[in-house]
Design a protein around this motif. Structure first.
Motif, short mmCIF file in Angstrom:
data_model
loop_
_atom_site.label_atom_id
_atom_site.label_comp_id
_atom_site.label_asym_id
_atom_site.label_seq_id
_atom_site.Cartn_x
_atom_site.Cartn_y
_atom_site.Cartn_z
N LEU A 1 8.68 -8.31 32.47
CA LEU A 1 7.56 -7.38 32.58
C LEU A 1 7.20 -6.78 31.22
O LEU A 1 6.03 -6.58 30.90
CB LEU A 1 7.91 -6.27 33.57
N TRP B 1 8.07 -14.25 33.64
CA TRP B 1 6.99 -13.34 33.30
C TRP B 1 5.99 -13.23 34.44
O TRP B 1 5.77 -14.20 35.19
CB TRP B 1 6.24 -13.86 32.05
N PRO B 2 5.34 -12.06 34.59
CA PRO B 2 4.32 -11.87 35.65
C PRO B 2 2.98 -12.44 35.22
O PRO B 2 2.06 -11.70 34.84
CB PRO B 2 4.28 -10.36 35.82
N LEU C 1 0.37 -12.78 39.72
CA LEU C 1 1.56 -11.99 40.04
C LEU C 1 1.32 -10.53 39.64
O LEU C 1 0.59 -10.25 38.69
CB LEU C 1 2.78 -12.54 39.31
N ARG C 2 1.96 -9.62 40.32
CA ARG C 2 1.74 -8.19 40.07
C ARG C 2 2.59 -7.70 38.90
O ARG C 2 3.75 -8.10 38.74
CB ARG C 2 2.08 -7.38 41.32
N SER C 3 2.00 -6.83 38.10
CA SER C 3 2.73 -6.20 36.99
C SER C 3 2.66 -4.68 37.05
O SER C 3 3.10 -4.01 36.12
CB SER C 3 2.16 -6.68 35.65
N ALA D 1 13.79 -9.31 35.72
CA ALA D 1 12.37 -9.15 35.98
C ALA D 1 11.75 -8.13 35.03
O ALA D 1 10.63 -8.31 34.54
CB ALA D 1 12.14 -8.74 37.42
#
Length: 346
Positions: free
Chosen positions: A112, A92-93, A97-99, A108
């Motif tokens: 997300l 999980w982001p 971390l970027r979402s 991924a």
């Protein structure tokens, strides 16, 4: 009271789930709806209808189109990549971390668009959830009509699903879809009363900065109960929505007296809001013998809940099925709510 029944709910039929990190037999199973249907039929409340297809557009008013596209094709993509059975997220982001960028990797994207590992994505998740939303929209048609009320029998449930993520057994947020559709049809104030044991984090998040939908919930304390990270009493809305969100969390094992006092606390601001439509996210996992919840309501109390909702006096009321995992008891508990509502309704 007429019932709208999502006859395609069984397309979503998981065998296992991860519960607190352990792989266990699934709690959210087709038999849940089967038992409710039998109980509703035996109670002879009225006609049982199939949902009318209102299309994808009402769902896109609530959920991100990219998310809906992912849910539609995710299981087929999983199988094409060599996966077997149900798909589960594994990454999980989280913070830092970027979402905002959709990854190419299927694993991924599963992370997300999800919030937990306890919600199996099956071959029929989209079909069951799409028609669940159509059932909610058909129930709304009835509630806005001459009768002024309806009950929607569907699964999987919806209130944990956010605008762009699934979790808590939920893929499409039926209450949010119905609320937004009601506004789009000209209503100005919609209230959602969530009585499921677990806080409806998805519903809250969707409307948190808005004043045209008031969300109120009575639920297990998120410090110990799922979804853990939302549902505290100090969450009152933000921006234009400040003051239009009310959470009343209760400790695990709370008495029925405490639960009904909390219900009154949740109903008080809803009464001041005076909604044109009351949507009830009807979870009956507050049942004393529910396997994953820890309140003490039984059939008598569920009848009292229905009576109290009727006494609230909303001009239109729409019941949407959410949780309840004591499978053989769920139908009796739902019928107790609906019967109590019908007996008390003016």
């Amino acid at each position: 009271m007429r019932t709208v029944y999502n006859q395609r709910h069984a397309a979503h039929a998981a065998t296992h789930e991860f519960f607190r990190g352990r792989l266990v037999p699934a709690f959210e199973v087709p038999a849940r709806a089967d038992y409710v249907l039998q109980a509703v039929q035996a109670a002879q409340f009225g006609e049982i209808l199939n949902p009318v297809d209102h299309g994808l557009a009402p769902l896109e008013r609530v959920h991100a189109p990219a998310y809906l596209r992912f849910i539609q094709g995710a299981h087929a993509e999983w199988l094409a990549l060599g996966g077997e059975g149900d798909a589960f997220p594994a990454v999980w982001p989280v913070r830092s971390l970027r979402s905002d960028v959709e990854p190419a990797s299927f694993a991924a994207r599963m992370g997300l668009y999800s919030m937990d590992s306890g919600t199996p994505l099956t071959a029929g998740s989209w079909e069951a959830s799409y028609w669940g939303a159509q059932a909610a929209l058909t129930g709304l048609d009835l509630a806005l009509g001459d009768e002024g009320r309806a009950y929607v029998l569907t699964r999987p449930p919806g209130h944990h699903a956010g605008a762009d993520f699934f979790g808590g057994y939920c893929f499409i947020n039926n209450a949010a879809v119905a609320a937004q559709a009601a506004l789009d049809r000209g209503l100005s104030r919609v209230a959602i009363l969530d009585v499921d044991y677990h806080h409806g984090n998805g519903t809250q998040a969707i409307f948190y900065e808005r004043s045209d939908v008031f969300y109120a919930s009575v639920h297990g304390d998120p410090r110990t109960e799922y979804p853990f990270f939302l549902g505290h009493a100090d969450e009152r809305g933000a921006g234009a929505g400040l003051g239009f969100n009310a959470n009343v969390p209760l400790p695990s094992g709370s008495s029925n007296e405490a639960w009904f006092a909390a219900l009154e606390e949740a109903l008080a601001p809803l009464a001041r809001y005076a909604p044109d439509l009351l949507i009830v996210s009807l979870g009956v996992d507050t049942y004393a013998h529910d396997p994953i919840s820890h309140f003490k309501l039984d059939r008598l109390e569920f009848g009292q809940l229905g009576q109290r909702i009727a006494a609230f006096g909303a001009p239109r009321t729409l019941f949407l099925q959410e949780g309840g995992y004591a499978t053989e008891a769920i139908g009796h508990n739902v019928v107790a709510v609906l019967r109590g509502f019908e007996e008390r309704r003016p």
